[in-house]
Design a protein around this motif. Structure first.
Motif, PDB file in Angstrom:
ATOM      1  N   PRO A 259       0.828  -1.212   0.000  1.00 22.43           N
ATOM      2  CA  PRO A 259       0.000   0.000   0.000  1.00 22.43           C
ATOM      3  C   PRO A 259       0.861   1.259   0.000  1.00 22.43           C
ATOM      4  O   PRO A 259       2.047   1.231   0.312  1.00 22.43           O
ATOM      5  CB  PRO A 259      -0.791  -0.126   1.303  1.00 22.43           C
ATOM      6  N   ALA A 260       0.216   2.354  -0.350  1.00 18.13           N
ATOM      7  CA  ALA A 260       0.929   3.631  -0.378  1.00 18.13           C
ATOM      8  C   ALA A 260      -0.027   4.750  -0.013  1.00 18.13           C
ATOM      9  O   ALA A 260      -1.251   4.637  -0.173  1.00 18.13           O
ATOM     10  CB  ALA A 260       1.545   3.891  -1.750  1.00 18.13           C
ATOM     11  N   SER A 261       0.524   5.841   0.484  1.00 20.05           N
ATOM     12  CA  SER A 261      -0.256   7.052   0.780  1.00 20.05           C
ATOM     13  C   SER A 261       0.543   8.251   0.368  1.00 20.05           C
ATOM     14  O   SER A 261       1.788   8.212   0.311  1.00 20.05           O
ATOM     15  CB  SER A 261      -0.600   7.120   2.274  1.00 20.05           C
ATOM     16  N   SER A 262      -0.147   9.354   0.068  1.00 17.73           N
ATOM     17  CA  SER A 262       0.544  10.553  -0.356  1.00 17.73           C
ATOM     18  C   SER A 262      -0.309  11.772  -0.024  1.00 17.73           C
ATOM     19  O   SER A 262      -1.498  11.659   0.272  1.00 17.73           O
ATOM     20  CB  SER A 262       0.850  10.535  -1.854  1.00 17.73           C
ATOM     21  N   GLY A 263       0.331  12.964  -0.108  1.00 15.03           N
ATOM     22  CA  GLY A 263      -0.362  14.214   0.155  1.00 15.03           C
ATOM     23  C   GLY A 263      -0.516  14.454   1.647  1.00 15.03           C
ATOM     24  O   GLY A 263      -0.346  13.570   2.485  1.00 15.03           O
ATOM     25  N   SER A 264      -0.837  15.682   1.970  1.00 10.83           N
ATOM     26  CA  SER A 264      -1.022  16.046   3.388  1.00 10.83           C
ATOM     27  C   SER A 264      -1.897  17.275   3.454  1.00 10.83           C
ATOM     28  O   SER A 264      -2.168  17.919   2.454  1.00 10.83           O
ATOM     29  CB  SER A 264       0.316  16.274   4.060  1.00 10.83           C
TER      30      SER A 264
END
Length: 264
Positions: A259-264
């Motif tokens: 899995p991956a996540s991005s942005g804030s």
């Protein structure tokens, strides 16, 4: 002393033959036999009268349970239970089939006799997992892909299907291979396997191709889900990922083991 003759032995053998009850009945006087037969006939007639002719075992109540969106009155109207009819004459299977036919919102139904005067209707309503826009209304779809109701207002917490499949470009092959109907069913699978907290936040389920399904959450965050395969593993991964990266704006669980996540 001479022994019994052949005839006497035959008569004794005939009297002792057959089951004990039959032997006893044969030994009863004719008058007693007639009285017993009349008593049995009267008992049978009395039972039939109690079941069909008397007012003791007739339908007087039709209680309903299990409704959420439907009203008990709507369920009773669809069931059309013959109030006043003998309890024993009510065909519960026919009533259940009539209810499912008239009220597609019903998923399961149990019609049972509650002696001496009740026919109970226990229903389980379908739960929408996805909405399909139809003009200004919304069609509710359950986890099996059954379109069971059209409503004017979208239910809270149920995502809307958005088909963005292009007839040209890379997505065209997916459309030709699977068709719109299959792609819609894949979206239903995804919606049905979303974790509870995520389902209530999901605004739309967007389908671009068989392998490209994306969720848009109410707060603007997005989730790349990929295909509908491995839905449970993706749901577990997404739940953990959203906790670990609570400030992220985009999550990718298309490959649940990476899995991956991005942005804030």
């Amino acid at each position: 002393m001479a022994g019994p003759t052949t005839r006497e032995r035959g008569e004794r053998q005939q009297e002792s033959s057959g089951p004990p009850l039959v032997r006893r009945i044969r030994r009863l006087p004719l008058r007693t036999t007639v009285v017993l037969a009349v008593a049995v006939a009267l008992a049978a007639a009395g039972s039939l009268w109690v079941l069909y002719g008397s007012s003791w075992l007739r339908v007087e109540r039709v209680p309903v349970s299990g409704t959420r969106t439907l009203t008990p009155g709507e369920v009773r109207d669809a069931a059309a239970v013959p109030v006043g009819a003998p309890m024993v004459s009510v065909d519960t299977d026919v009533i259940a089939a009539r209810m499912r036919r008239k009220l597609p919102r019903i998923d399961t139904v149990d019609v049972s006799r509650s002696w001496p005067h009740g026919i109970e209707l226990k229903v389980t309503e379908r739960t929408p997992v996805l909405l399909v826009r139809k003009g200004g209304d919304f069609v509710e779809v359950d986890h099996q892909g059954v379109r069971f109701a059209t409503v004017a207002q979208a239910p809270t917490g149920v995502p809307l299907l958005r088909m963005s499949v292009s007839a040209s470009g890379p997505a065209a092959a997916s459309l030709r291979r699977f068709g719109t109907g299959r792609l819609m069913r894949e979206a239903v699978r995804v919606a049905g396997e979303l974790p509870g907290p995520v389902r209530t936040l999901t605004r739309t389920v967007q389908v671009r191709s068989y392998d490209d399904i994306e969720l848009e959450l109410a707060d603007g965050r997005t989730v790349a889900w990929g295909s509908a395969e491995n839905g449970r593993a993706k749901a577990r991964t997404l739940t953990a990922l959203m906790k670990a990266a609570s400030g992220a704006r985009h999550f990718d669980v298309s490959v649940p083991t990476a899995p991956a996540s991005s942005g804030s």
